[in-house]
Enzyme design. Structure first.
Site, PDB file in Angstrom:
ATOM      1  N   SER A  24       1.277  -1.498   0.099  1.00 17.42           N
ATOM      2  CA  SER A  24       0.515  -0.441  -0.164  1.00 17.42           C
ATOM      3  C   SER A  24       0.625   1.254  -0.394  1.00 17.42           C
ATOM      4  O   SER A  24       1.914   1.256   0.488  1.00 17.42           O
ATOM      5  CB  SER A  24      -0.694   0.152   1.128  1.00 17.42           C
ATOM      6  N   ALA A  59       2.095   8.583  -1.726  1.00 13.19           N
ATOM      7  CA  ALA A  59       1.644   9.585  -2.749  1.00 13.19           C
ATOM      8  C   ALA A  59       2.383  10.848  -3.272  1.00 13.19           C
ATOM      9  O   ALA A  59       3.539  10.977  -2.306  1.00 13.19           O
ATOM     10  CB  ALA A  59       0.304  10.485  -1.284  1.00 13.19           C
ATOM     11  N   TYR A 190      -7.918  14.237   0.874  1.00 13.88           N
ATOM     12  CA  TYR A 190      -7.223  15.102   0.020  1.00 13.88           C
ATOM     13  C   TYR A 190      -8.157  15.754  -1.535  1.00 13.88           C
ATOM     14  O   TYR A 190      -9.013  15.193  -1.385  1.00 13.88           O
ATOM     15  CB  TYR A 190      -5.901  13.997  -1.014  1.00 13.88           C
ATOM     16  N   ARG A 238      -7.335   5.275  -5.927  1.00 14.66           N
ATOM     17  CA  ARG A 238      -7.987   4.310  -4.126  1.00 14.66           C
ATOM     18  C   ARG A 238      -8.866   5.691  -3.800  1.00 14.66           C
ATOM     19  O   ARG A 238      -9.085   7.356  -4.380  1.00 14.66           O
ATOM     20  CB  ARG A 238      -6.608   4.702  -3.225  1.00 14.66           C
ATOM     21  N   ARG A 345       1.123  -1.358   7.180  1.00 16.29           N
ATOM     22  CA  ARG A 345       1.956  -1.502   8.516  1.00 16.29           C
ATOM     23  C   ARG A 345       2.483  -2.946   7.897  1.00 16.29           C
ATOM     24  O   ARG A 345       3.677  -2.721   9.466  1.00 16.29           O
ATOM     25  CB  ARG A 345       1.237  -0.967   9.634  1.00 16.29           C
TER      26      ARG A 345
END
Ligand code: FMN
Length: 396
Positions: A24, A59, A190, A238, A345
């Site tokens: 990710s 990003a 965003y 996404r 993570r």
């Protein structure tokens, strides 16, 4: 013996992902002037050594004012693109696919990296001593993210064309830099998410108001990127499948939007959530009721979004969010919850997660997936396993 789905290749257009495990996008807040540093090479190449099928960059901003923090990666110059070329070359040399997440932070730009004082909050003039000065942010409407955040400037129709062009130029540079997949970031509050959500968009022109109008700019960006991104290469988006707030963007909207994205040439919907009003606060339902950090983030908490979009549209989906266990990941794929699983993570904690998953699932996958330079480690591992089995036998 059958190969678990997670280890089976997935062909999207003419691109074959060697397996269904995806890294990710993960902001590292470690770039200088948007340029990738040795850290980025080390970080991203590790996942290819670990054999994740598709490795996304963090990003990556399409223009300077679209960075979340001054330390975010960018791709608005050739120098920035060139710095990413060794990363894509290495990922490819390991038989994996390199993807880039293209992003514009909109009204959530100009913030402090999370690991400094007041991390995650807007940069103010008091940060000048640390070499950080705030920059003006932009959004669909002049609405601050939350109390204490600056009011962004509403983009006019000329600005919108410029932002769209920035995405197109970034896609061209991404191709030159060797990326094989683009993901457009339309989540976490965003810029493009804030066009979609009625909580971020109160425009009165053709880009605001009803759902069709709010989807218009994100779809225009998608179409423009698709035009320059080769037919053979996949395009992901996404989304925040739900805002998780009253009168916000909801899962029905996401289903409708996914159909439109499919028509616009998108191949995969990556299903995240939340973030419209502050730091990304991931959500598991859209009742708007307050959730604790723990209740909002149970294992696989966003899989239901991916499952529904996959069931109700003709587009592929990717699930993300506390996918930590190989059996859990395999079950998500087997039960139609998603076509791909993304890990954040957990794979930072264990970059060799795919290889450990093969072991956990007793998968009939060739351990030659390990880098040949690490062959000794595989031999040693086999010895340790044999030794452990023998000593278990002796103690019985
Ligand atoms: C350090 C960190 C950086 C992140 N950066 C991004 C990012 O650049 N773009 C994005 O869409 N999501 C980002 N996310 C969200 C992750 O991609 C992922 O969706 C989220 O962490 C949930 O997955 P996980 O439970 O496997 O970590 C970030 C998360 C973390 C922890």
């Amino acid at each position: 013996m059958t190969v678990p789905l997670i280890f089976q290749p997935l062909k999207i257009r003419n691109t074959v992902l060697p397996n269904r495990m995806v890294v990710s996008p993960l902001c590292m807040y470690s770039a200088i002037d948007g340029v990738a540093q040795p850290w980025h090479f080390a970080h991203l190449s590790t996942f290819a050594r670990g054999q994740a099928g598709l490795v996304f960059t963090e990003a990556t901003a399409v223009e300077a004012r679209g960075r979340i923090t001054p330390q975010c990666l960018g791709i608005w110059t050739d120098e920035q693109a060139d710095a990413l070329t060794p990363v894509t070359a290495f990922i490819e040399s390991m038989g994996c696919i390199a993807g880039i997440q293209l992003a514009h932070a909109g009204r959530k730009a100009s913030t402090r990296a999370p690991f400094v004082e007041r991390g995650g909050s807007p940069i103010t003039s008091s940060n000048a001593a640390e070499g950080e000065t705030p920059w003006p942010t932009v959004a669909p409407s002049a609405l601050a993210v939350a109390e204490g955040w600056p009011e962004p400037q509403a983009l006019n129709s000329i600005d919108l064309q410029q932002v769209k062009q920035a995405f197109v130029d970034a896609a061209r540079r991404a191709l030159q830099a060797g990326f094989k997949v683009i993901e457009l970031h339309m989540a976490h509050g965003y810029l493009l998410h804030s066009f979609l959500s009625p909580l971020g968009n109160q425009r009165e022109d053709q880009y605001g108001g009803n759902l069709e109008n709010r989807m218009r700019f994100p779809l225009e960006v998608t179409e423009a990127v698709r035009e320059v991104w080769p037919e053979s290469l996949p395009l992901f988006v996404r989304i925040s499948a739900i805002d998780g707030r009253e009168n916000g963007w909801n899962l029905d909207d996401s289903v409708a939007f996914s159909r439109k994205l499919n028509e616009a040439g998108v191949d995969v919907i990556d299903c995240s959530s939340g973030g419209i009003g502050g730091a990304p606060r991931f959500r598991s339902d859209d009742t708007g009721k307050p959730l604790t950090r723990e209740s909002a983030r149970e294992p696989g908490f966003q899989v239901p979004f991916s499952r529904r979009i996959k069931a109700e549209t003709d587009i592929k989906t990717m699930a993300v969010g506390v996918i930590v266990d190989p059996h859990q990941a395999e079950e998500i794929l087997q039960s139609g919850g998603a076509d791909l699983v993304a890990l954040g993570r957990e794979i930072m904690y264990d970059p060799f997660w795919p290889l450990h998953a093969a072991e956990a699932l007793e998968a009939d996958v060739d351990f030659k997936m390990w880098p040949k330079q690490y062959a000794w480690a595989v031999d040693r591992r086999a010895q340790v396993k044999a030794f452990n089995a023998k000593s278990r036998g002796q103690t019985r």
